[in-house]
Design a protein around this motif. Structure first.
Motif, PDB file in Angstrom:
ATOM      1  N   VAL A  10       0.762  -1.346  -0.349  1.00 47.46           N
ATOM      2  CA  VAL A  10      -0.152   0.099  -0.477  1.00 47.46           C
ATOM      3  C   VAL A  10       0.742   1.439  -0.020  1.00 47.46           C
ATOM      4  O   VAL A  10       2.019   1.203   0.302  1.00 47.46           O
ATOM      5  CB  VAL A  10      -1.522   0.118   0.741  1.00 47.46           C
ATOM      6  CG1 VAL A  10      -1.240  -1.191   1.249  1.00 47.46           C
ATOM      7  CG2 VAL A  10       0.127   0.372   2.534  1.00 47.46           C
ATOM      8  N   ASP A  11       0.268   2.142  -0.400  1.00 47.81           N
ATOM      9  CA  ASP A  11       0.814   3.892  -0.328  1.00 47.81           C
ATOM     10  C   ASP A  11       0.186   4.182   0.554  1.00 47.81           C
ATOM     11  O   ASP A  11      -1.620   4.091   0.430  1.00 47.81           O
ATOM     12  CB  ASP A  11       1.029   4.239  -1.308  1.00 47.81           C
ATOM     13  CG  ASP A  11       2.010   3.415  -2.737  1.00 47.81           C
ATOM     14  OD1 ASP A  11       3.195   3.594  -1.399  1.00 47.81           O
ATOM     15  OD2 ASP A  11       1.918   3.116  -4.003  1.00 47.81           O
ATOM     16  N   VAL A  12       0.232   5.473   1.051  1.00 49.39           N
ATOM     17  CA  VAL A  12      -0.066   6.884   1.723  1.00 49.39           C
ATOM     18  C   VAL A  12      -1.394   7.571   1.175  1.00 49.39           C
ATOM     19  O   VAL A  12       0.085   7.851   0.445  1.00 49.39           O
ATOM     20  CB  VAL A  12       0.610   6.704   3.061  1.00 49.39           C
ATOM     21  CG1 VAL A  12      -0.481   7.944   3.397  1.00 49.39           C
ATOM     22  CG2 VAL A  12       0.525   5.965   4.029  1.00 49.39           C
ATOM     23  N   ARG A  13      -1.853   7.810   1.245  1.00 53.01           N
ATOM     24  CA  ARG A  13      -2.643   8.445   0.024  1.00 53.01           C
ATOM     25  C   ARG A  13      -2.348  10.566   1.025  1.00 53.01           C
ATOM     26  O   ARG A  13      -2.888  11.054   1.755  1.00 53.01           O
ATOM     27  CB  ARG A  13      -4.317   8.866  -0.355  1.00 53.01           C
ATOM     28  CG  ARG A  13      -4.221   7.738  -1.461  1.00 53.01           C
ATOM     29  CD  ARG A  13      -5.915   7.987  -1.603  1.00 53.01           C
ATOM     30  NE  ARG A  13      -6.475   7.198  -0.516  1.00 53.01           N
ATOM     31  CZ  ARG A  13      -7.778   7.749  -0.378  1.00 53.01           C
ATOM     32  NH1 ARG A  13      -8.504   8.132  -1.204  1.00 53.01           N
ATOM     33  NH2 ARG A  13      -8.418   7.276   0.707  1.00 53.01           N
ATOM     34  N   GLU A  14      -2.167  11.363   0.780  1.00 50.53           N
ATOM     35  CA  GLU A  14      -1.545  12.536   0.687  1.00 50.53           C
ATOM     36  C   GLU A  14      -3.172  13.584   0.504  1.00 50.53           C
ATOM     37  O   GLU A  14      -3.236  14.211   1.231  1.00 50.53           O
ATOM     38  CB  GLU A  14      -0.428  13.687   0.182  1.00 50.53           C
ATOM     39  CG  GLU A  14       0.731  13.476   0.256  1.00 50.53           C
ATOM     40  CD  GLU A  14       0.970  12.652   1.812  1.00 50.53           C
ATOM     41  OE1 GLU A  14       0.314  13.279   2.731  1.00 50.53           O
ATOM     42  OE2 GLU A  14       1.865  12.148   2.028  1.00 50.53           O
ATOM     43  N   ILE A  33      -8.988   3.193   3.688  1.00 46.29           N
ATOM     44  CA  ILE A  33      -9.253   3.986   4.649  1.00 46.29           C
ATOM     45  C   ILE A  33      -8.751   2.685   5.493  1.00 46.29           C
ATOM     46  O   ILE A  33      -9.654   1.505   5.261  1.00 46.29           O
ATOM     47  CB  ILE A  33     -10.669   4.607   5.066  1.00 46.29           C
ATOM     48  CG1 ILE A  33     -10.667   5.992   3.872  1.00 46.29           C
ATOM     49  CG2 ILE A  33     -10.222   5.174   6.869  1.00 46.29           C
ATOM     50  CD1 ILE A  33     -10.032   6.993   4.200  1.00 46.29           C
ATOM     51  N   LEU A  34      -7.616   2.661   6.390  1.00 46.02           N
ATOM     52  CA  LEU A  34      -7.308   1.886   7.502  1.00 46.02           C
ATOM     53  C   LEU A  34      -7.763   2.905   8.808  1.00 46.02           C
ATOM     54  O   LEU A  34      -6.853   3.966   8.372  1.00 46.02           O
ATOM     55  CB  LEU A  34      -5.731   1.635   6.744  1.00 46.02           C
ATOM     56  CG  LEU A  34      -4.842   0.752   7.934  1.00 46.02           C
ATOM     57  CD1 LEU A  34      -5.394  -0.212   8.443  1.00 46.02           C
ATOM     58  CD2 LEU A  34      -3.471   1.611   8.188  1.00 46.02           C
ATOM     59  N   TYR A  35      -7.970   2.104   9.275  1.00 46.26           N
ATOM     60  CA  TYR A  35      -8.706   2.466  10.561  1.00 46.26           C
ATOM     61  C   TYR A  35      -8.770   1.139  11.261  1.00 46.26           C
ATOM     62  O   TYR A  35      -8.533  -0.131  11.640  1.00 46.26           O
ATOM     63  CB  TYR A  35      -9.929   2.707  10.508  1.00 46.26           C
ATOM     64  CG  TYR A  35     -11.450   2.668  10.458  1.00 46.26           C
ATOM     65  CD1 TYR A  35     -12.279   2.085  11.196  1.00 46.26           C
ATOM     66  CD2 TYR A  35     -11.424   2.063   9.330  1.00 46.26           C
ATOM     67  CE1 TYR A  35     -12.980   1.013  10.886  1.00 46.26           C
ATOM     68  CE2 TYR A  35     -12.291   0.665   9.193  1.00 46.26           C
ATOM     69  CZ  TYR A  35     -13.237   0.889   9.817  1.00 46.26           C
ATOM     70  OH  TYR A  35     -14.192   0.446   9.348  1.00 46.26           O
ATOM     71  N   GLY A  36      -9.262   1.199  12.537  1.00 41.62           N
ATOM     72  CA  GLY A  36      -8.893   0.408  13.845  1.00 41.62           C
ATOM     73  C   GLY A  36      -8.871   1.010  15.079  1.00 41.62           C
ATOM     74  O   GLY A  36      -7.013   1.528  14.666  1.00 41.62           O
ATOM     75  N   ALA A  40      -5.000   6.357  15.161  1.00 40.46           N
ATOM     76  CA  ALA A  40      -5.491   7.585  13.979  1.00 40.46           C
ATOM     77  C   ALA A  40      -5.479   6.942  11.875  1.00 40.46           C
ATOM     78  O   ALA A  40      -5.129   5.947  11.806  1.00 40.46           O
ATOM     79  CB  ALA A  40      -4.820   8.825  13.458  1.00 40.46           C
ATOM     80  N   PRO A  41      -6.989   6.585  11.785  1.00 41.57           N
ATOM     81  CA  PRO A  41      -7.144   6.230  10.605  1.00 41.57           C
ATOM     82  C   PRO A  41      -6.124   7.158   9.295  1.00 41.57           C
ATOM     83  O   PRO A  41      -5.771   8.681   9.662  1.00 41.57           O
ATOM     84  CB  PRO A  41      -8.432   7.198   9.669  1.00 41.57           C
ATOM     85  CG  PRO A  41      -9.343   6.958  11.275  1.00 41.57           C
ATOM     86  CD  PRO A  41      -8.255   7.323  12.711  1.00 41.57           C
ATOM     87  N   ARG A  97      -7.662  -2.436  10.968  1.00 41.17           N
ATOM     88  CA  ARG A  97      -6.768  -3.115  12.304  1.00 41.17           C
ATOM     89  C   ARG A  97      -6.880  -3.915  12.908  1.00 41.17           C
ATOM     90  O   ARG A  97      -7.835  -3.862  13.948  1.00 41.17           O
ATOM     91  CB  ARG A  97      -5.961  -2.116  12.210  1.00 41.17           C
ATOM     92  CG  ARG A  97      -5.394  -1.223  11.609  1.00 41.17           C
ATOM     93  CD  ARG A  97      -4.588  -0.160  12.993  1.00 41.17           C
ATOM     94  NE  ARG A  97      -4.075   1.457  12.387  1.00 41.17           N
ATOM     95  CZ  ARG A  97      -4.118   2.386  12.201  1.00 41.17           C
ATOM     96  NH1 ARG A  97      -5.756   2.500  12.675  1.00 41.17           N
ATOM     97  NH2 ARG A  97      -4.533   3.876  11.000  1.00 41.17           N
ATOM     98  N   VAL A  98      -6.390  -5.348  13.527  1.00 38.96           N
ATOM     99  CA  VAL A  98      -6.380  -6.492  14.140  1.00 38.96           C
ATOM    100  C   VAL A  98      -4.910  -6.748  14.231  1.00 38.96           C
ATOM    101  O   VAL A  98      -4.476  -6.530  13.333  1.00 38.96           O
ATOM    102  CB  VAL A  98      -7.344  -7.652  13.600  1.00 38.96           C
ATOM    103  CG1 VAL A  98      -8.685  -7.089  12.967  1.00 38.96           C
ATOM    104  CG2 VAL A  98      -6.785  -8.166  12.027  1.00 38.96           C
TER     105      VAL A  98
END
Length: 243
Positions: A10-14, A33-36, A40-41, A97-98
């Motif tokens: 994955v890449d992080v979107r600005e 979106i990565l959250y949990g 922070a998301p 996230r787990v």
């Protein structure tokens, strides 16, 4: 019991929002979106071909997968995936996230065995799968591949309940306090009776040989409670003239 070995780079979107998502899709990437957890998301993007291949594997939506970003790895679960209404391609991902051993809610498919030896099915019974998957609580790193439902001993009228399915250690159904049905074997007696009655009904409805009226003619029915009219007598032949 197995776990998925899918790894997604994955890449992080600005840039976020609709404009950022459209820009990502133009580059054949899928926004997400990565959250949990306690973090922070984070807005991310993943190669579309990688996501399509993961979906085709059949494990992406029912197992945890691993995200990799600059050498760091994170175990995640696909919480939601949106598809394009026309192309049916993945358009957006929500990843949760787990941690290993964390219990999550997941749908586990039902795998049916024993159809070939089931006495009820051999006698013409119809197998009805009430639940093709069972929602369970399971450890994130030990989600079962499937749950086996054995129908080899089922007769017509039997029902296989959740209590008859062996659940792996640490796995339990989300429905508690009720022994719900997974599979039933129903009889086909009613359907067969109808089929047998059709020839008899057709035979009764058919007129006797030679009794069919001429085309366009209608048989006269006697009045209710009355007697049928006597047949008309033939008129005598004219007497011969005397010479």
């Amino acid at each position: 019991m197995t776990k998925s070995n899918i790894v997604l780079n994955v890449d992080v979107r600005e840039r976020t929002g609709r404009g950022g998502a459209r820009e990502v899709r133009r580059n054949d990437l899928v926004p997400g979106i990565l959250y949990g957890g306690e973090k922070a998301p984070v807005a991310i993007s993943i190669d579309k071909k990688t996501i399509v291949a993961a979906l085709k594997s059949g494990k992406f939506l029912s197992h945890t997968v691993t995200l990799e970003y600059k050498g760091e790895r994170q175990l995640v679960f696909a919480q939601d995936i949106q598809f394009h209404p026309v192309s049916d391609e993945p358009a957006h991902l929500d990843l949760y996230r787990v941690e290993k051993g964390q219990v999550i809610r997941v749908a586990v498919p039902v795998h049916v065995t024993g159809q070939g030896v089931s006495p009820g099915i051999k006698r013409g019974g119809a197998m009805n799968i009430v639940r093709h998957e069972i929602w369970c609580y399971a450890p994130a790193d030990a989600i079962p591949e499937h749950l086996e439902a054995d129908v080899s001993a089922m007769e017509i009228g039997d029902a296989l309940k959740i209590s008859a399915i062996q659940l792996p250690e640490g796995v339990r159904p989300t429905i508690e306090g009720r022994d719900f049905t997974i599979i039933t074997i129903a009889g086909r007696k009613a359907k067969d009776d109808v089929a047998e009655d059709k020839p008899a009904a057709a035979a009764e409805a058919a007129p006797a040989a030679g009794a069919a009226p001429a085309a366009g003619a209608k048989a006269a029915a006697p009045a209710a409670g009355g007697k049928a009219a006597p047949a008309a007598k033939a008129a005598p032949a004219a007497a011969p003239k005397k010479k």
